[in-house]
Design an enzyme around this catalytic site. Structure first.
Site, PDB file in Angstrom:
ATOM      1  N   CYS A   2       0.832  -1.195   0.000  1.00  0.00           N
ATOM      2  CA  CYS A   2       0.000   0.000   0.000  1.00  0.00           C
ATOM      3  C   CYS A   2       0.874   1.255   0.000  1.00  0.00           C
ATOM      4  O   CYS A   2       1.928   1.283   0.628  1.00  0.00           O
ATOM      5  CB  CYS A   2      -0.949   0.093   1.193  1.00  0.00           C
ATOM      6  N   ARG A  27       3.862  -0.244  -4.867  1.00  0.00           N
ATOM      7  CA  ARG A  27       3.643  -0.682  -3.491  1.00  0.00           C
ATOM      8  C   ARG A  27       2.349  -1.492  -3.347  1.00  0.00           C
ATOM      9  O   ARG A  27       2.119  -2.117  -2.313  1.00  0.00           O
ATOM     10  CB  ARG A  27       3.583   0.524  -2.553  1.00  0.00           C
ATOM     11  N   TRP A  77      -2.811  -2.795  -1.570  1.00  0.00           N
ATOM     12  CA  TRP A  77      -2.511  -4.225  -1.674  1.00  0.00           C
ATOM     13  C   TRP A  77      -3.335  -4.863  -0.563  1.00  0.00           C
ATOM     14  O   TRP A  77      -3.039  -4.686   0.628  1.00  0.00           O
ATOM     15  CB  TRP A  77      -1.014  -4.462  -1.465  1.00  0.00           C
ATOM     16  N   ASN A 103      -1.722   2.491   5.471  1.00  0.00           N
ATOM     17  CA  ASN A 103      -0.844   1.387   5.090  1.00  0.00           C
ATOM     18  C   ASN A 103      -0.496   0.638   6.364  1.00  0.00           C
ATOM     19  O   ASN A 103       0.055   1.233   7.292  1.00  0.00           O
ATOM     20  CB  ASN A 103       0.426   1.954   4.424  1.00  0.00           C
ATOM     21  N   GLY A 104      -0.830  -0.662   6.417  1.00  0.00           N
ATOM     22  CA  GLY A 104      -0.518  -1.434   7.630  1.00  0.00           C
ATOM     23  C   GLY A 104      -1.684  -2.330   7.992  1.00  0.00           C
ATOM     24  O   GLY A 104      -2.556  -2.606   7.166  1.00  0.00           O
ATOM     25  N   GLU A 485      17.746 -17.425  -7.247  1.00  0.00           N
ATOM     26  CA  GLU A 485      17.340 -16.075  -7.648  1.00  0.00           C
ATOM     27  C   GLU A 485      16.799 -16.092  -9.087  1.00  0.00           C
ATOM     28  O   GLU A 485      15.794 -15.446  -9.386  1.00  0.00           O
ATOM     29  CB  GLU A 485      18.542 -15.124  -7.507  1.00  0.00           C
ATOM     30  N   LYS A 489      13.057 -14.990 -10.117  1.00  0.00           N
ATOM     31  CA  LYS A 489      12.748 -13.950 -11.116  1.00  0.00           C
ATOM     32  C   LYS A 489      11.748 -14.474 -12.119  1.00  0.00           C
ATOM     33  O   LYS A 489      10.780 -13.809 -12.455  1.00  0.00           O
ATOM     34  CB  LYS A 489      14.003 -13.489 -11.886  1.00  0.00           C
ATOM     35  N   GLU A 492       8.166 -15.093 -10.481  1.00  0.00           N
ATOM     36  CA  GLU A 492       7.396 -13.944  -9.996  1.00  0.00           C
ATOM     37  C   GLU A 492       6.893 -13.050 -11.121  1.00  0.00           C
ATOM     38  O   GLU A 492       5.842 -12.433 -10.983  1.00  0.00           O
ATOM     39  CB  GLU A 492       8.162 -13.135  -8.950  1.00  0.00           C
ATOM     40  N   HIS A 508      19.061 -36.249  -5.704  1.00  0.00           N
ATOM     41  CA  HIS A 508      18.326 -36.622  -4.497  1.00  0.00           C
ATOM     42  C   HIS A 508      16.828 -36.339  -4.626  1.00  0.00           C
ATOM     43  O   HIS A 508      16.137 -36.185  -3.619  1.00  0.00           O
ATOM     44  CB  HIS A 508      18.917 -35.904  -3.287  1.00  0.00           C
ATOM     45  N   LYS A 607       5.921  -4.236  -3.818  1.00  0.00           N
ATOM     46  CA  LYS A 607       7.363  -4.000  -3.732  1.00  0.00           C
ATOM     47  C   LYS A 607       7.890  -4.154  -2.303  1.00  0.00           C
ATOM     48  O   LYS A 607       8.948  -4.716  -2.089  1.00  0.00           O
ATOM     49  CB  LYS A 607       7.661  -2.603  -4.283  1.00  0.00           C
TER      50      LYS A 607
HETATM   51  C1  F6R Z   1      11.938 -10.385  -5.554  1.00  0.00           C
HETATM   52  C2  F6R Z   1      11.821  -9.340  -4.564  1.00  0.00           C
HETATM   53  C3  F6R Z   1      11.494  -9.715  -3.167  1.00  0.00           C
HETATM   54  C4  F6R Z   1      12.275  -8.831  -2.184  1.00  0.00           C
HETATM   55  C5  F6R Z   1      11.845  -9.138  -0.743  1.00  0.00           C
HETATM   56  C6  F6R Z   1      12.655  -8.347   0.258  1.00  0.00           C
HETATM   57  O1  F6R Z   1      12.284  -9.884  -6.809  1.00  0.00           O
HETATM   58  O2  F6R Z   1      11.964  -8.177  -4.871  1.00  0.00           O
HETATM   59  O3  F6R Z   1      11.730 -11.064  -2.922  1.00  0.00           O
HETATM   60  O4  F6R Z   1      13.631  -9.074  -2.346  1.00  0.00           O
HETATM   61  O5  F6R Z   1      10.483  -8.830  -0.598  1.00  0.00           O
HETATM   62  O6  F6R Z   1      12.529  -6.981   0.037  1.00  0.00           O
HETATM   63  P1  F6R Z   1      13.569  -5.971   0.640  1.00  0.00           P
HETATM   64  O7  F6R Z   1      14.869  -6.202  -0.032  1.00  0.00           O
HETATM   65  O8  F6R Z   1      13.008  -4.612   0.333  1.00  0.00           O
HETATM   66  O9  F6R Z   1      13.633  -6.263   2.099  1.00  0.00           O
END
Ligand code: F6R
Length: 612
Positions: A2, A27, A77, A103-104, A485, A489, A492, A508, A607
């Site tokens: 949010c 956000r 969100w 937000n929260g 990672e 990517k 997501e 395994h 985000k």
């Molecule tokens: C994936 C991604 C998330 C963040 C995670 C932590 O692409 O962006 O997995 O890495 O939510 O976020 P931060 O780094 O802001 O604590």
């Protein structure tokens, strides 16, 4: 999760609010709304979906007439109550005089809701937030700030709120924070509030970050910051060195693509001022305390998602170069497992945003157990930075794409610098070795540029594979977290099922998945575990699997074994994970574009995950 905005001043208020919401859309993006107080008259606009729909709705009316204009906005969100127009913020009280964007999470909202309903309040939504305007209504005695303060005394949970009212002259925003971030932007004859700096950049770079427990009372020509007792605090504004352009797409189709291409610049910025003329590392000085790192006997790194993967790479770097034991934990697990922390432990929280709830809670837990705290963080003034003894900033610039790219690469860079600093302090490496590593780091931006220049071949690879539904990513040693990672990517942003594994794990279990429909992305740069990884390539091939290899330039052997090979420049073993990441980012990006996914705003994600 949010985003909230607030504006008071002479500009066309709905335009400023909508613009701010667009800049905060990363956000949360399932619904949005604004509430405007125009000469004492409240007007509210809300819609499901993206900000563009809301903008269109507002365009069909002429929202404001008065001279001083005031309003708040929200991009959501959903946590409590499904995404719908009625559940969109801002929320109002029974009388339509008080408006809140939040937000929260209000954890005791059910109790408060029942109490308020028993007092005669009528609720319209399924949200936790709606209790706030009703509480403010109940406590209002001619003073909005006082009513907000009393309402918050009843509340358990976390919040970053902005509140406006048509009562009084309606020329005031009250903002309060406990947890999720809020930043006040100072203008001339106008002021702003937002969850995050990018919303403010077109208007001002002079900001005050609200701290937990603080309330800001904002009018067009004044900002008062008060503590929880209502006492005014002197908090001089900070100047942000991000520019508005940094938060624009600048001609790229998506923020993610722009941010991938910014990585050479981001690494240079992260290295700047941290390497001495003699190729030594000067990070220790920056951390401000000569003995901060010296006596460390054990390191514990916490983070979530991509930041957790950076932590896992950091473990290899620090243990190998500085010979300090490092443990890495998913922050959400760390805090509940009663971890062993001693005064000689240094706990490092890695977070792009510096506001991930789980990471902050893990850091708090570590602090309570007596650890010293370092954060590796991208956002100046964020909560992680504030609750740490020292901060190593990654200078990636604003990261708007929800999938983290340049922040990750700069986290790896910062961890490499930290490992070298610890190695210097602990004398685990001779000077010439440190200098060799530093020279390798200096070369990374050009090496990434080279991969980016050849990105056409990765786009072609994406065209070949975009319709597959499952992928396996394998890596060994320091490239194992990169496999995770890469898989993250892809899943997501393209919604394709992908798993990252340590290559040694394959036999395994995961090997059972391999057939002609299962592309396997194998990270196989020339390093000490190369031969072992080649063994995995063979094992996939004899089971009819498809191998996409990421390998070191000039490696003909893998070129003959794999079905497709993407080459990265030859580099040292600690630079390899930085370079192997780039093709994986591009591969995921192009596949997501071909599948017509919303690359910058993938479904269900936000985000910053500011709630547990
Ligand atoms: C994936 C991604 C998330 C963040 C995670 C932590 O692409 O962006 O997995 O890495 O939510 O976020 P931060 O780094 O802001 O604590």
């Amino acid at each position: 999760m949010c985003g909230v905005v607030g504006y008071i001043g002479n500009r066309e208020v709905s335009g400023v609010l909508v613009d701010g919401l667009k800049r905060l859309e990363y956000r949360g993006y399932d619904s949005c709304g604004v509430a405007i107080i125009d000469e004492g008259q409240p007007k509210i606009f809300r819609s499901v979906g993206r900000i563009g729909t809301l903008e269109e709705k507002i365009r069909q009316t002429n929202p404001t007439n008065g001279s001083v204009k005031c309003g708040i906005g929200h991009t959501r969100w959903a946590t409590h109550g499904r995404p719908s127009e009625i559940n969109s913020h801002p929320h109002r009280d029974c009388t339509g005089r008080f408006y809140v964007a939040h937000n929260g999470i209000i954890e005791n909202y059910l109790y408060l809701k029942h109490r308020l309903m028993a007092e005669g309040h009528v609720f319209a939504t399924e949200t936790d937030t709606e209790v706030l305007p009703h509480l403010i209504e109940a406590y209002y005695e001619g003073d909005l700030e006082g009513a907000v303060r009393r309402a918050l005394e009843d509340v358990e949970g976390v919040y970053g709120i902005v509140v406006v009212s048509s009562e009084g002259d309606g020329r005031q925003i009250v903002a309060a924070r406990n947890g999720p971030p809020l930043v006040v932007g100072m203008g001339s004859g106008e002021n702003f509030v937002a969850s995050d700096v990018p919303a403010l950049l077109p208007y001002t770079r002079s900001v005050v970050f609200l701290q937990d427990g603080q309330i800001a009372v904002v009018s067009s020509d004044s900002v008062q910051i008060k503590n929880s007792q209502g006492e005014c605090m002197r908090q001089p504004p900070e100047t942000i060195n991000w520019t508005a352009e940094m938060a624009e797409k600048e001609g790229y189709a998506h923020f993610m693509l722009k941010e991938i291409h910014e990585q050479p610049r981001a690494i240079r910025d992260t290295l700047r001022g941290r390497i001495g003329a003699d190729d030594t590392v000067t990070v220790g000085r920056e951390l401000g305390k000569a003995d901060f790192l010296a006596g460390v006997e054990r390191l514990q790194i916490v983070g979530m998602g991509t930041s957790l993967h950076a932590a896992q790479v950091g473990k290899f770097m620090i243990e190998s170069l500085a010979r300090v034991p490092v443990e890495v934990d998913n922050a959400s697990e760390f805090r509940y497992r009663d971890p062993i922390i001693t005064p000689k432990s240094l706990v490092i929280g890695i977070s792009q945003s510096g506001e991930t709830a789980d990471t902050l809670a893990a850091m708090k837990e570590a602090r309570e157990k007596g650890a010293r705290l370092l954060s590796i963080c991208n956002v100046v003034g964020s909560q992680a930075a504030r609750q740490s003894d020292a901060v190593l900033y990654t200078h990636a610039g604003p990261e708007i794409g929800v999938a983290s790219t340049k922040a990750f690469i700069t986290q790896l860079t910062a961890l490499y610098l930290l490992a070298l600093e610890l190695a210097q302090l602990r004398r685990t490496l001779p000077q010439h070795e440190i200098q060799r590593h530093v020279r390798e780091l200096r070369d990374v931006p050009d090496q990434i540029r080279k991969i980016l220049d050849g990105s056409q071949s990765i786009a072609q690879l994406a065209e070949r594979f975009w319709q597959y539904s499952d992928f396996l990513y394998l890596g060994r040693g320091i490239n194992c977290p990169i496999a995770m990672e890469g898989a993250l990517k892809l899943k997501e942003i393209s919604y394709i099922h992908a798993e990252g594994y340590a290559a040694g794990e394959m036999k395994h279990g995961p090997i059972a998945l391999i057939d002609a429909e299962m592309p396997v992305v194998v990270l196989a740069p020339r390093d000490t575990v190369y031969r072992k990884t080649m063994g995995n390539v063979e094992e996939v091939k004899v089971r009819d699997g498809i191998v996409i290899a990421v390998a070191t330039e000039g490696d003909c052997e893998i070129g003959q074994k794999a079905d497709h090979t993407v080459y990265i420049p030859e580099a040292g073993s600690f630079v390899n994970p930085i370079l192997t990441t780039i093709p994986l980012q591009l591969f995921a990006y192009h596949i997501a574009v071909l599948r017509e996914c919303d690359v910058d705003k993938p479904r269900n994600l936000a985000k910053s995950v500011t709630v547990e």
